[in-house]
Write an enzyme that holds these catalytic residues in place. Structure first.
Site, PDB file in Angstrom:
ATOM      1  N   SER A   1     -42.455 -91.443  81.008  1.00 38.54           N
ATOM      2  CA  SER A   1     -42.331 -89.423  81.564  1.00 38.54           C
ATOM      3  C   SER A   1     -43.792 -89.516  80.469  1.00 38.54           C
ATOM      4  O   SER A   1     -44.638 -88.206  80.804  1.00 38.54           O
ATOM      5  CB  SER A   1     -41.742 -88.906  80.448  1.00 38.54           C
ATOM      6  OG  SER A   1     -42.045 -88.964  79.517  1.00 38.54           O
TER       7      SER A   1
ATOM      8  N   ARG B   1     -42.398-104.323  75.382  1.00 35.48           N
ATOM      9  CA  ARG B   1     -42.556-105.802  74.753  1.00 35.48           C
ATOM     10  C   ARG B   1     -43.476-105.836  73.685  1.00 35.48           C
ATOM     11  O   ARG B   1     -44.859-105.347  73.961  1.00 35.48           O
ATOM     12  CB  ARG B   1     -43.003-106.514  76.105  1.00 35.48           C
ATOM     13  CG  ARG B   1     -41.683-106.875  76.901  1.00 35.48           C
ATOM     14  CD  ARG B   1     -42.140-107.495  77.870  1.00 35.48           C
ATOM     15  NE  ARG B   1     -41.073-107.401  79.168  1.00 35.48           N
ATOM     16  CZ  ARG B   1     -39.451-107.872  79.020  1.00 35.48           C
ATOM     17  NH1 ARG B   1     -39.161-108.681  78.189  1.00 35.48           N
ATOM     18  NH2 ARG B   1     -38.171-108.209  79.764  1.00 35.48           N
TER      19      ARG B   1
ATOM     20  N   LEU C   1     -46.575-107.442  73.043  1.00 33.60           N
ATOM     21  CA  LEU C   1     -48.046-108.614  73.284  1.00 33.60           C
ATOM     22  C   LEU C   1     -48.722-109.185  71.990  1.00 33.60           C
ATOM     23  O   LEU C   1     -48.730-108.851  70.869  1.00 33.60           O
ATOM     24  CB  LEU C   1     -49.041-107.440  73.526  1.00 33.60           C
ATOM     25  CG  LEU C   1     -49.170-106.377  74.054  1.00 33.60           C
ATOM     26  CD1 LEU C   1     -50.270-105.633  74.581  1.00 33.60           C
ATOM     27  CD2 LEU C   1     -48.853-106.762  76.352  1.00 33.60           C
TER      28      LEU C   1
ATOM     29  N   HIS D   1     -45.633 -94.548  69.667  1.00 32.29           N
ATOM     30  CA  HIS D   1     -44.683 -94.681  69.338  1.00 32.29           C
ATOM     31  C   HIS D   1     -43.684 -93.096  68.727  1.00 32.29           C
ATOM     32  O   HIS D   1     -44.234 -92.748  67.935  1.00 32.29           O
ATOM     33  CB  HIS D   1     -44.681 -95.913  68.268  1.00 32.29           C
ATOM     34  CG  HIS D   1     -43.325 -95.613  67.423  1.00 32.29           C
ATOM     35  ND1 HIS D   1     -42.942 -97.546  67.523  1.00 32.29           N
ATOM     36  CD2 HIS D   1     -42.725 -96.217  66.063  1.00 32.29           C
ATOM     37  CE1 HIS D   1     -41.434 -96.935  66.499  1.00 32.29           C
ATOM     38  NE2 HIS D   1     -41.708 -96.480  66.003  1.00 32.29           N
TER      39      HIS D   1
ATOM     40  N   GLU E   1     -44.448 -85.806  72.450  1.00 33.92           N
ATOM     41  CA  GLU E   1     -45.500 -87.501  72.563  1.00 33.92           C
ATOM     42  C   GLU E   1     -45.672 -87.080  73.424  1.00 33.92           C
ATOM     43  O   GLU E   1     -46.931 -87.529  73.933  1.00 33.92           O
ATOM     44  CB  GLU E   1     -44.287 -88.375  72.900  1.00 33.92           C
ATOM     45  CG  GLU E   1     -43.796 -89.122  71.669  1.00 33.92           C
ATOM     46  CD  GLU E   1     -42.521 -90.144  71.969  1.00 33.92           C
ATOM     47  OE1 GLU E   1     -42.990 -90.930  73.103  1.00 33.92           O
ATOM     48  OE2 GLU E   1     -41.221 -90.512  72.070  1.00 33.92           O
TER      49      GLU E   1
HETATM   50  C1  GRF Z   1     -41.057 -93.270  74.393  1.00 30.75           C
HETATM   51  O1  GRF Z   1     -39.984 -92.089  73.351  1.00 30.75           O
HETATM   52  C2  GRF Z   1     -41.978 -93.718  73.349  1.00 30.75           C
HETATM   53  O2  GRF Z   1     -42.005 -93.491  72.042  1.00 30.75           O
HETATM   54  C3  GRF Z   1     -41.357 -95.405  73.686  1.00 30.75           C
HETATM   55  O3  GRF Z   1     -40.288 -95.123  74.389  1.00 30.75           O
HETATM   56  C4  GRF Z   1     -40.695 -94.254  75.169  1.00 30.75           C
HETATM   57  C5  GRF Z   1     -40.979 -93.782  76.901  1.00 30.75           C
HETATM   58  O4  GRF Z   1     -40.351 -93.196  77.590  1.00 30.75           O
HETATM   59  N1  GRF Z   1     -42.245 -96.417  73.204  1.00 30.75           N
HETATM   60  P1  GRF Z   1     -41.650 -92.351  78.561  1.00 30.75           P
HETATM   61  O5  GRF Z   1     -41.161 -94.325  80.023  1.00 30.75           O
HETATM   62  O6  GRF Z   1     -42.752 -92.118  78.728  1.00 30.75           O
HETATM   63  O7  GRF Z   1     -40.818 -91.615  79.217  1.00 30.75           O
END
Ligand code: GRF
Length: 206
Positions: free
Chosen positions: A19, A97, A99, A115, A180
């Site tokens: 997303s 993962r 890196l 994050h 995010e």
């Molecule tokens: C998000 O919460 C991101 O911050 C974390 O993993 C999730 C990924 O969500 N690292 P998406 O795949 O972008 O929907």
């Protein structure tokens, strides 16, 4: 009229739902980010992010972790796939993962990660759960430049949300995710407009 900025080449690494990747695609399509997304690189052949890339006409490279005999062999293939992108910026959008140092070194200063916590609190996995367990009243998300540590690099953007008394992990994660989707495209935009200036740990936005 302002002259158009030259478009940067960005590549996205994602392991799952994608997303955040979609939020970046949408911002590029809307003309908010002077970039072209040249590739999705994924470690997971089942990632829904692949369908998102295909719908947007973005080429996909799958470096299937399960097919490699060791983490070292996987990282070598991943490094080669990333070099092949010739990207100015790599966006880790739910890449699940850690890196290895070779990759971090190769693309130093040119990789950002999203994050779901207000770093430096709650690095690593299950950040939203960690926040609930700790009992914080404010949570959020962080976009940071990737360094050798886990979620330790210089912070580009943070956005916060309240933690409500009856929140469970999914409710809090959803509230953070909405932020995010604003923070990551904005960070990509600032990078692509050459507006980030990094001095030691501090990132100044010009
Ligand atoms: C998000 O919460 C991101 O911050 C974390 O993993 C999730 C990924 O969500 N690292 P998406 O795949 O972008 O929907």
């Amino acid at each position: 009229m302002e002259p158009e900025l030259p478009r940067k080449r960005i590549a996205v690494l994602a392991s799952g739902r994608g997303s955040n990747f979609q939020a970046v695609i949408d911002a590029i399509t809307a003309g908010d980010i002077p970039a072209i997304c040249v590739r999705l690189v994924t470690d997971n052949p089942g990632a829904y992010a692949i369908e998102r890339a295909e719908s947007a006409g973005i080429p996909v490279t799958t470096v299937d972790f399960a097919k490699f005999p060791s983490k070292t062999a996987y990282e070598e293939a991943l490094l080669a796939a990333m070099q092949d992108c010739r990207a100015d910026l790599f966006v880790l959008a739910g890449y699940m993962r850690i890196l290895g140092p070779e990759i971090v070194h190769e693309f130093s200063g040119r990789m950002i990660n999203i994050h779901p916590a207000l770093l430096p609190a709650f690095a690593g996995l299950h950040a939203q759960w960690q926040a609930l367990e700790y009992g914080v009243k404010v949570a959020g998300c962080t976009v940071h430049i990737v360094d050798e540590g886990v979620d330790t690099g210089p912070i580009v953007i943070q956005r916060c949300v309240p933690v409500l008394p009856d929140d469970d992990e999914a409710m809090l994660a959803d509230r953070i995710l909405a932020e995010e989707h604003k923070a990551l495209p904005l960070a990509v935009k600032l990078f692509c407009e050459d507006r980030l200036e990094v001095t030691d740990r501090r990132v100044r936005i010009r």
